[in-house]
Design a protein around this motif. Structure first.
Motif, PDB file in Angstrom:
ATOM      1  N   PRO A  25       0.727  -1.176  -0.042  1.00 61.63           N
ATOM      2  CA  PRO A  25       0.028  -0.142  -0.103  1.00 61.63           C
ATOM      3  C   PRO A  25       0.773   1.270  -0.064  1.00 61.63           C
ATOM      4  CG  PRO A  25       0.340  -0.849   2.111  1.00 61.63           C
ATOM      5  CD  PRO A  25       0.939  -1.720   1.389  1.00 61.63           C
ATOM      6  N   GLY A  26       2.002   1.258  -0.297  1.00 58.50           N
ATOM      7  CA  GLY A  26       2.813   2.409  -0.191  1.00 58.50           C
ATOM      8  C   GLY A  26       3.225   2.866   1.318  1.00 58.50           C
ATOM      9  N   ILE A  27       4.152   3.921   1.568  1.00 57.33           N
ATOM     10  CA  ILE A  27       4.547   4.318   2.856  1.00 57.33           C
ATOM     11  C   ILE A  27       4.453   5.623   3.118  1.00 57.33           C
ATOM     12  CG2 ILE A  27       6.434   4.077   4.419  1.00 57.33           C
ATOM     13  CD1 ILE A  27       7.620   1.923   3.183  1.00 57.33           C
ATOM     14  N   ASP A  28       3.739   6.162   3.810  1.00 58.46           N
ATOM     15  CA  ASP A  28       3.719   7.515   4.267  1.00 58.46           C
ATOM     16  C   ASP A  28       4.880   8.189   4.371  1.00 58.46           C
ATOM     17  OD1 ASP A  28       3.795   7.739   7.268  1.00 58.46           O
ATOM     18  OD2 ASP A  28       2.514   6.240   7.149  1.00 58.46           O
ATOM     19  N   ALA A  29       4.876   9.690   4.524  1.00 57.18           N
ATOM     20  CA  ALA A  29       6.177  10.692   4.427  1.00 57.18           C
ATOM     21  C   ALA A  29       6.780  10.302   5.941  1.00 57.18           C
ATOM     22  CB  ALA A  29       5.876  11.724   4.119  1.00 57.18           C
ATOM     23  N   ASP A  30       6.047  10.238   6.911  1.00 59.21           N
ATOM     24  CA  ASP A  30       6.641  10.068   8.102  1.00 59.21           C
ATOM     25  C   ASP A  30       7.283   8.773   8.414  1.00 59.21           C
ATOM     26  OD1 ASP A  30       5.789  12.753   8.767  1.00 59.21           O
ATOM     27  OD2 ASP A  30       3.831  11.871   9.760  1.00 59.21           O
ATOM     28  N   ARG A  31       6.863   7.713   7.984  1.00 66.06           N
ATOM     29  CA  ARG A  31       7.575   6.339   8.059  1.00 66.06           C
ATOM     30  C   ARG A  31       8.595   6.446   7.304  1.00 66.06           C
ATOM     31  NH1 ARG A  31       3.758   2.115   6.828  1.00 66.06           N
ATOM     32  NH2 ARG A  31       5.591   0.751   7.387  1.00 66.06           N
ATOM     33  N   ALA A  32       8.390   6.880   6.113  1.00 66.45           N
ATOM     34  CA  ALA A  32       9.668   6.644   5.198  1.00 66.45           C
ATOM     35  C   ALA A  32      11.016   7.595   5.352  1.00 66.45           C
ATOM     36  CB  ALA A  32       9.069   7.255   3.676  1.00 66.45           C
ATOM     37  N   ALA A  33      10.737   8.457   6.235  1.00 62.84           N
ATOM     38  CA  ALA A  33      11.809   9.282   6.514  1.00 62.84           C
ATOM     39  C   ALA A  33      12.703   8.325   7.447  1.00 62.84           C
ATOM     40  CB  ALA A  33      11.466  10.464   7.449  1.00 62.84           C
ATOM     41  N   HIS A  34      12.406   7.313   8.246  1.00 65.28           N
ATOM     42  CA  HIS A  34      13.360   6.701   9.027  1.00 65.28           C
ATOM     43  C   HIS A  34      13.200   5.186   8.587  1.00 65.28           C
ATOM     44  CE1 HIS A  34       9.659   5.771  11.356  1.00 65.28           C
ATOM     45  NE2 HIS A  34       9.619   7.397  11.565  1.00 65.28           N
ATOM     46  N   ILE A  35      12.647   4.832   7.518  1.00 69.31           N
ATOM     47  CA  ILE A  35      12.356   3.361   7.176  1.00 69.31           C
ATOM     48  C   ILE A  35      13.206   2.570   7.125  1.00 69.31           C
ATOM     49  CG2 ILE A  35      12.451   3.437   4.798  1.00 69.31           C
ATOM     50  CD1 ILE A  35       9.851   1.727   4.672  1.00 69.31           C
ATOM     51  N   PHE A  36      14.771   2.966   7.061  1.00 73.06           N
ATOM     52  CA  PHE A  36      15.885   2.304   6.672  1.00 73.06           C
ATOM     53  C   PHE A  36      16.727   2.217   8.298  1.00 73.06           C
ATOM     54  CE2 PHE A  36      15.417   3.353   2.381  1.00 73.06           C
ATOM     55  CZ  PHE A  36      15.316   2.029   1.720  1.00 73.06           C
ATOM     56  N   HIS A  37      16.100   2.642   9.217  1.00 67.69           N
ATOM     57  CA  HIS A  37      16.860   2.800  10.360  1.00 67.69           C
ATOM     58  C   HIS A  37      16.537   1.450  11.106  1.00 67.69           C
ATOM     59  CE1 HIS A  37      17.084   7.449  10.671  1.00 67.69           C
ATOM     60  NE2 HIS A  37      17.584   6.827   9.797  1.00 67.69           N
ATOM     61  N   PRO A  38      17.368   0.891  12.171  1.00 67.64           N
ATOM     62  CA  PRO A  38      17.015  -0.172  12.946  1.00 67.64           C
ATOM     63  C   PRO A  38      15.875  -0.067  13.747  1.00 67.64           C
ATOM     64  CG  PRO A  38      19.421   0.402  12.945  1.00 67.64           C
ATOM     65  CD  PRO A  38      18.646   1.552  12.350  1.00 67.64           C
ATOM     66  N   PHE A  39      15.003  -1.188  13.644  1.00 66.31           N
ATOM     67  CA  PHE A  39      13.786  -1.497  14.726  1.00 66.31           C
ATOM     68  C   PHE A  39      12.652  -0.280  14.521  1.00 66.31           C
ATOM     69  CE2 PHE A  39      17.616  -2.833  17.194  1.00 66.31           C
ATOM     70  CZ  PHE A  39      17.258  -4.193  17.162  1.00 66.31           C
ATOM     71  N   LYS A  40      12.815   0.340  13.312  1.00 65.60           N
ATOM     72  CA  LYS A  40      11.563   1.279  13.020  1.00 65.60           C
ATOM     73  C   LYS A  40      10.523   0.457  12.345  1.00 65.60           C
ATOM     74  CE  LYS A  40      13.526   4.879  14.652  1.00 65.60           C
ATOM     75  NZ  LYS A  40      13.267   5.513  16.226  1.00 65.60           N
ATOM     76  N   ARG A  41       9.357   0.348  12.793  1.00 61.72           N
ATOM     77  CA  ARG A  41       8.574  -0.412  12.075  1.00 61.72           C
ATOM     78  C   ARG A  41       7.064  -0.022  12.978  1.00 61.72           C
ATOM     79  NH1 ARG A  41       9.662  -6.379  14.740  1.00 61.72           N
ATOM     80  NH2 ARG A  41       9.390  -5.980  16.604  1.00 61.72           N
ATOM     81  N   ASP A  42       6.009  -0.345  12.278  1.00 61.59           N
ATOM     82  CA  ASP A  42       4.643  -0.448  13.024  1.00 61.59           C
ATOM     83  C   ASP A  42       4.628  -1.156  14.252  1.00 61.59           C
ATOM     84  OD1 ASP A  42       3.846   1.837  11.392  1.00 61.59           O
ATOM     85  OD2 ASP A  42       3.031   0.441   9.936  1.00 61.59           O
ATOM     86  N   PRO A  43       4.110  -0.800  15.114  1.00 60.15           N
ATOM     87  CA  PRO A  43       3.766  -1.842  16.158  1.00 60.15           C
ATOM     88  C   PRO A  43       3.094  -3.162  15.909  1.00 60.15           C
ATOM     89  CG  PRO A  43       3.392   0.441  17.153  1.00 60.15           C
ATOM     90  CD  PRO A  43       3.514   0.429  15.579  1.00 60.15           C
ATOM     91  N   SER A  44       2.189  -2.944  15.069  1.00 63.54           N
ATOM     92  CA  SER A  44       1.399  -4.340  14.337  1.00 63.54           C
ATOM     93  C   SER A  44       2.138  -4.984  13.511  1.00 63.54           C
ATOM     94  CB  SER A  44       0.038  -3.698  13.811  1.00 63.54           C
ATOM     95  OG  SER A  44       0.309  -2.879  12.635  1.00 63.54           O
ATOM     96  N   ALA A  45       3.239  -4.591  12.906  1.00 61.05           N
ATOM     97  CA  ALA A  45       3.948  -5.189  11.891  1.00 61.05           C
ATOM     98  C   ALA A  45       4.995  -6.471  12.378  1.00 61.05           C
ATOM     99  CB  ALA A  45       5.055  -4.313  11.290  1.00 61.05           C
TER     100      ALA A  45
END
Length: 356
Positions: free
Chosen positions: A289-309
């Motif tokens: 479904p794509g990734i919103d801008a807020d999440r995309a800013a740190h998507i390549f950082h360790p442990f950065k994910r949605d709690p439900s993921a």
């Protein structure tokens, strides 16, 4: 404070000594100059018998000397305070930091010298980074413990069940145990890669390869799991010659494919290799479904994910670590169709390292 008192006294004493020396030298110079003038031009100055100082002259001289020395000492003390107070604050702050108080910061007065103020500012910036690294390390340890706890708990429960006779050692149980062990090994390896990359110690075994062949070799490995999850993998592999570590790049590609399998909606999944000028590219494009801008800013950082993921939150961090170790980049953008396009871009020729 000993530091302030010691340097302040030294500065004031030396300025006073310089002032006194200047008076003495001035007196001697005046004596010799007037002697030369009287010898060569006797009509210009008064006769020598008029030169004898009176009591009032001595009083004026002594008062002038004392006044000059006093002013010099005051000026020296003010200068010493401008220099010493920030240095004393630095010394106290360094001691507090060495004792474990990473929140300590040095202060600088309003009249501090520019160089001293810059020194204090640089020191505080260093202390801020040290505190940030310490806090990040604590957070890392907590997150690592959290990620390892789940598979370890499952393994412990299954093994205890086998020992108590609750579970039979059959193919299903062995497969389940093996899956948990593989998950543990993958987390440990991902942590190792990210940690080595953070410290610039991720070694690469470079060789000239065609990325289309290296990524194409993954087809038989990932095709069954992708098909079972409802993905239609489309392998569009163009020749892409590069000097790189093929094992690490396969690891990164597997991480991107696993990320798509876990988080993208089932549908077409396009895997590409290509060249773009001096760079070689590996890209994975999903259908959403794509990734919103807020999440995309740190998507390549360790442990950065949605709690439900699901997953460890390390896969994309591994991709970035491998890309940067090659001198390249890991990129993401949303596509016009609403999906995500992940790209791993590396130089086709490695950058030359300076001789040590």
């Amino acid at each position: 404070m000993p530091l302030t008192d010691g340097i302040g006294r030294n500065v004031a004493a030396r300025i006073g000594l310089v002032t006194l020396t200047g008076f003495i030298l001035s007196a001697f110079c005046a004596f010799f100059v007037y002697a030369w003038v009287f010898e060569n031009h006797p009509g210009v100055v008064a006769a020598p018998h008029h030169w004898k100082p009176q009591a009032v002259d001595y009083a004026v001289i002594v008062a002038a000397v004392l006044t000059a020395i006093g002013l010099a000492v005051m000026a020296g003390a003010l200068l010493a305070r401008q220099i010493v107070l920030p240095l004393a604050s630095l010394a106290i702050t360094a001691q507090r930091i060495s004792e474990g108080d990473l929140t300590a910061r040095a202060t600088v007065g309003k009249r501090a010298l520019r160089e001293t103020a810059q020194l204090v500012e640089d020191f505080n910036r260093m202390a801020q980074r040290l505190q940030a690294h310490a806090e990040e390390r604590i957070a890392w340890n907590a997150k690592i413990a959290h990620e390892l706890r789940t598979p370890v708990t499952i393994l412990k429960g299954r093994l205890e069940g086998v020992a108590d006779g609750v579970f039979q050692i059959d193919d299903h149980t062995l497969t389940s145990l093996r899956r948990q062990i593989e998950g543990l090994a993958r987390i440990v390896e991902d942590l190792r890669v990210v940690s080595l990359a953070e410290s610039n110690h991720l070694d690469l075994q470079l060789e000239a390869v065609d990325l289309s062949q290296e990524i194409g070799a993954l087809r038989e490995i990932v095709q069954p799991s992708l098909s079972a999850a409802g993905f239609e993998a489309q392998w569009r592999l163009e020749p892409a010659l590069a000097v790189c570590d093929p094992t690490r790049l396969r690891q990164a590609a597997l991480a991107l494919l696993e990320n798509a399998r876990r988080h993208a909606v089932p549908g077409p999944l396009v895997i590409r290799t290509a060249t773009f000028g001096a760079f070689a590219r590996i890209s994975i494009e999903d259908s959403g479904p794509g990734i919103d801008a807020d999440r995309a800013a740190h998507i390549f950082h360790p442990f950065k994910r949605d709690p439900s993921a699901t997953g460890s939150g390390l896969g994309l961090a591994v991709v970035r670590a491998i890309a940067e170790a090659h001198g390249g980049l890991a990129l993401h953008r949303n596509t016009v169709a609403g999906g995500s396009l992940f790209t791993l871009e590396i130089p086709r020729q490695p950058a030359r390292r300076p001789a040590v």
